[in-house]
Design a protein around this motif. Structure first.
Motif, mmCIF file in Angstrom:
data_model
loop_
_atom_site.group_PDB
_atom_site.id
_atom_site.type_symbol
_atom_site.label_atom_id
_atom_site.label_comp_id
_atom_site.label_asym_id
_atom_site.label_seq_id
_atom_site.Cartn_x
_atom_site.Cartn_y
_atom_site.Cartn_z
ATOM 1 N N MET A 98 0.843 -1.198 0.000
ATOM 2 C CA MET A 98 0.000 0.000 0.000
ATOM 3 C C MET A 98 0.882 1.254 0.000
ATOM 4 O O MET A 98 1.830 1.361 0.776
ATOM 5 C CB MET A 98 -0.880 -0.003 1.264
ATOM 6 C CG MET A 98 -2.002 1.005 1.218
ATOM 7 S SD MET A 98 -2.689 1.249 2.868
ATOM 8 C CE MET A 98 -4.386 0.767 2.625
ATOM 9 N N LYS A 99 0.564 2.179 -0.906
ATOM 10 C CA LYS A 99 1.277 3.458 -0.936
ATOM 11 C C LYS A 99 0.302 4.554 -0.510
ATOM 12 O O LYS A 99 -0.836 4.578 -0.963
ATOM 13 C CB LYS A 99 1.814 3.738 -2.343
ATOM 14 C CG LYS A 99 2.928 2.774 -2.711
ATOM 15 C CD LYS A 99 3.661 3.067 -4.002
ATOM 16 C CE LYS A 99 3.097 4.110 -4.918
ATOM 17 N NZ LYS A 99 3.848 4.140 -6.211
ATOM 18 N N ILE A 100 0.755 5.449 0.357
ATOM 19 C CA ILE A 100 -0.150 6.444 0.927
ATOM 20 C C ILE A 100 0.295 7.859 0.567
ATOM 21 O O ILE A 100 1.486 8.119 0.366
ATOM 22 C CB ILE A 100 -0.260 6.251 2.460
ATOM 23 C CG1 ILE A 100 -1.419 7.065 3.013
ATOM 24 C CG2 ILE A 100 1.033 6.615 3.166
ATOM 25 C CD1 ILE A 100 -1.904 6.592 4.352
ATOM 26 N N SER A 101 -0.689 8.768 0.474
ATOM 27 C CA SER A 101 -0.404 10.138 0.025
ATOM 28 C C SER A 101 0.380 10.972 1.035
ATOM 29 O O SER A 101 0.953 11.993 0.660
ATOM 30 C CB SER A 101 -1.722 10.848 -0.308
ATOM 31 O OG SER A 101 -2.564 10.905 0.831
ATOM 32 N N ALA A 102 0.418 10.553 2.297
ATOM 33 C CA ALA A 102 1.103 11.356 3.322
ATOM 34 C C ALA A 102 2.528 11.665 2.882
ATOM 35 O O ALA A 102 3.294 10.762 2.534
ATOM 36 C CB ALA A 102 1.103 10.623 4.663
ATOM 37 N N ARG A 103 2.885 12.943 2.894
ATOM 38 C CA ARG A 103 4.190 13.392 2.392
ATOM 39 C C ARG A 103 5.358 12.962 3.267
ATOM 40 O O ARG A 103 6.504 12.925 2.804
ATOM 41 C CB ARG A 103 4.218 14.934 2.269
ATOM 42 C CG ARG A 103 3.370 15.539 1.163
ATOM 43 C CD ARG A 103 3.741 15.068 -0.207
ATOM 44 N NE ARG A 103 3.232 13.765 -0.495
ATOM 45 C CZ ARG A 103 3.734 12.953 -1.440
ATOM 46 N NH1 ARG A 103 4.731 13.355 -2.172
ATOM 47 N NH2 ARG A 103 3.238 11.760 -1.650
ATOM 48 N N ASN A 104 5.094 12.689 4.540
ATOM 49 C CA ASN A 104 6.188 12.442 5.473
ATOM 50 C C ASN A 104 6.135 11.010 5.993
ATOM 51 O O ASN A 104 5.202 10.641 6.702
ATOM 52 C CB ASN A 104 6.103 13.448 6.624
ATOM 53 C CG ASN A 104 6.138 14.872 6.097
ATOM 54 O OD1 ASN A 104 7.132 15.277 5.493
ATOM 55 N ND2 ASN A 104 5.051 15.623 6.273
ATOM 56 N N GLN A 105 7.119 10.228 5.604
ATOM 57 C CA GLN A 105 7.220 8.821 5.995
ATOM 58 C C GLN A 105 8.673 8.607 6.387
ATOM 59 O O GLN A 105 9.517 8.330 5.550
ATOM 60 C CB GLN A 105 6.793 7.931 4.830
ATOM 61 C CG GLN A 105 5.413 8.324 4.275
ATOM 62 C CD GLN A 105 4.904 7.427 3.153
ATOM 63 O OE1 GLN A 105 5.391 6.327 2.962
ATOM 64 N NE2 GLN A 105 3.913 7.897 2.411
ATOM 65 N N ILE A 106 8.948 8.752 7.665
ATOM 66 C CA ILE A 106 10.322 8.820 8.143
ATOM 67 C C ILE A 106 10.696 7.513 8.820
ATOM 68 O O ILE A 106 10.079 7.099 9.798
ATOM 69 C CB ILE A 106 10.476 9.994 9.145
ATOM 70 C CG1 ILE A 106 9.947 11.277 8.504
ATOM 71 C CG2 ILE A 106 11.929 10.167 9.563
ATOM 72 C CD1 ILE A 106 9.744 12.411 9.491
ATOM 73 N N ARG A 107 11.722 6.884 8.316
ATOM 74 C CA ARG A 107 12.152 5.573 8.795
ATOM 75 C C ARG A 107 12.895 5.706 10.115
ATOM 76 O O ARG A 107 13.686 6.621 10.308
ATOM 77 C CB ARG A 107 13.090 4.957 7.743
ATOM 78 C CG ARG A 107 13.260 3.484 7.889
ATOM 79 C CD ARG A 107 14.269 2.914 6.901
ATOM 80 N NE ARG A 107 14.378 1.481 7.061
ATOM 81 C CZ ARG A 107 13.524 0.613 6.533
ATOM 82 N NH1 ARG A 107 12.521 1.048 5.799
ATOM 83 N NH2 ARG A 107 13.656 -0.681 6.762
ATOM 84 N N GLY A 108 12.670 4.750 11.024
ATOM 85 C CA GLY A 108 13.383 4.743 12.293
ATOM 86 C C GLY A 108 13.203 3.429 13.006
ATOM 87 O O GLY A 108 12.846 2.428 12.388
ATOM 88 N N ARG A 109 13.475 3.459 14.311
ATOM 89 C CA ARG A 109 13.362 2.241 15.113
ATOM 90 C C ARG A 109 12.550 2.553 16.372
ATOM 91 O O ARG A 109 12.770 3.570 17.029
ATOM 92 C CB ARG A 109 14.770 1.771 15.503
ATOM 93 C CG ARG A 109 14.761 0.507 16.330
ATOM 94 C CD ARG A 109 16.085 -0.200 16.273
ATOM 95 N NE ARG A 109 16.442 -0.586 14.910
ATOM 96 C CZ ARG A 109 17.318 -1.554 14.587
ATOM 97 N NH1 ARG A 109 17.944 -2.214 15.539
ATOM 98 N NH2 ARG A 109 17.571 -1.848 13.331
ATOM 99 N N ILE A 110 11.622 1.678 16.683
ATOM 100 C CA ILE A 110 10.772 1.884 17.866
ATOM 101 C C ILE A 110 11.610 1.739 19.129
ATOM 102 O O ILE A 110 12.297 0.730 19.314
ATOM 103 C CB ILE A 110 9.608 0.883 17.878
ATOM 104 C CG1 ILE A 110 8.692 1.127 16.669
ATOM 105 C CG2 ILE A 110 8.811 0.989 19.178
ATOM 106 C CD1 ILE A 110 7.585 0.100 16.496
ATOM 107 N N VAL A 111 11.554 2.748 20.005
ATOM 108 C CA VAL A 111 12.320 2.680 21.252
ATOM 109 C C VAL A 111 11.416 2.564 22.480
ATOM 110 O O VAL A 111 11.886 2.301 23.582
ATOM 111 C CB VAL A 111 13.270 3.893 21.424
ATOM 112 C CG1 VAL A 111 14.398 3.812 20.400
ATOM 113 C CG2 VAL A 111 12.530 5.219 21.301
ATOM 114 N N GLU A 112 10.114 2.766 22.294
ATOM 115 C CA GLU A 112 9.206 2.610 23.437
ATOM 116 C C GLU A 112 7.776 2.433 22.935
ATOM 117 O O GLU A 112 7.344 3.093 21.992
ATOM 118 C CB GLU A 112 9.265 3.847 24.354
ATOM 119 C CG GLU A 112 8.487 3.647 25.644
ATOM 120 C CD GLU A 112 8.470 4.899 26.525
ATOM 121 O OE1 GLU A 112 9.119 5.914 26.146
ATOM 122 O OE2 GLU A 112 7.795 4.881 27.559
#
Lengths: 69, 69, 69, 69, 69, 69
Positions: D1-15
């Motif tokens: 699925m591709k979404i229109s939201a302009r901001n999709q920032i990759r990271g790692r869950i810390v909590e």
């Protein structure tokens, strides 16, 4: 810090109610109007928000709707 | 119609500025405070919003932030 | 002014594109990530936002979603 | 699925902190920046979000504000 | 990609109207209901959204209000 | 009251779950689609929302994203 949000309404905090993760803060902006904000408990602690404090209710213009009777 | 949004602030429309798809409506809520709403041109037309009309600025509690000096 | 929004990410403005009423501001926050903000032209003017300026992207926690591959 | 939201920032869950109905998920996006998301407990369960997982913080451009010092 | 947003409603795009920076996309979700999305022109281009395409309207639960007659 | 929000989808409440401060209300809008709203407990009480009631899910166009497979 200056922020782009168009709506920054000055008032006085009349209630701070914390929940499990989310708090409700009520700000009296005068003229009989009270604005309710739903924010994180963390933000309440970090800004040390307490009843009686001066504060601003801040709202981005794209989050405001208009209604008529 | 009654809506769950916690903030429904009565005022008077002081400006309606339409853009290409998005309009800005400014509502004077008294006490020197003006709230700016960014809504669709369609909504402006459908509700027939005009300068001088009574109107409400409506905001969901989860869209309100709190700021302090 | 200190604001309750949990996310205040420092970066540098790399583009300011004004439309009819709404502007898009792009902020490079490092690590190859750029955040796009859609704000009013008025806010761009009032804060005098220009390419090359330091700025913060500010987002309320309730406006952040989480996605996984 | 591709979404229109302009901001999709990759990271790692810390909590991942669940409340009564609302959870707070914190994602380390590098460069010392951590993004807090306030989402439903249901979403945490359905996506099986856990500390240490790779994840994206996703934000619609109209929910991003800009601030300057 | 799987996203935390609770509301992902399948439908068909019935209109794509681009403005100066902001586009309106209308999705027919059946049963006579059409959902209007206000997104960036960029997102329209990147996802190649066109009338007649299948698409989802995606909304975070905290952005949904409830109204009664 | 008529409101500018572009999306006012009629349905029936199928669940009301209150948390510490935030409630989740689920509305069946037909065609197998259920919309989840995250609103304050206060709003649930004030509008007397109960399972089985007719209700509208109301969403501002700027809070709707579009996704494709």
């Amino acid at each position: 810090m200056k922020i782009s949000a168009r709506n920054q309404i000055r008032g006085r905090i009349v209630e701070v109610a914390k929940g499990a993760t989310t708090a409700h803060v009520r700000i009296d902006i005068g003229g009989g109007a009270i604005i309710t904000a739903s924010i994180t408990n963390e933000a309440v602690d970090e800004l040390r928000l307490r009843e009686g404090d001066d504060a601003y209710a801040v709202v981005k213009a794209s989050d405001v709707m208009v209604a008529v009777d």
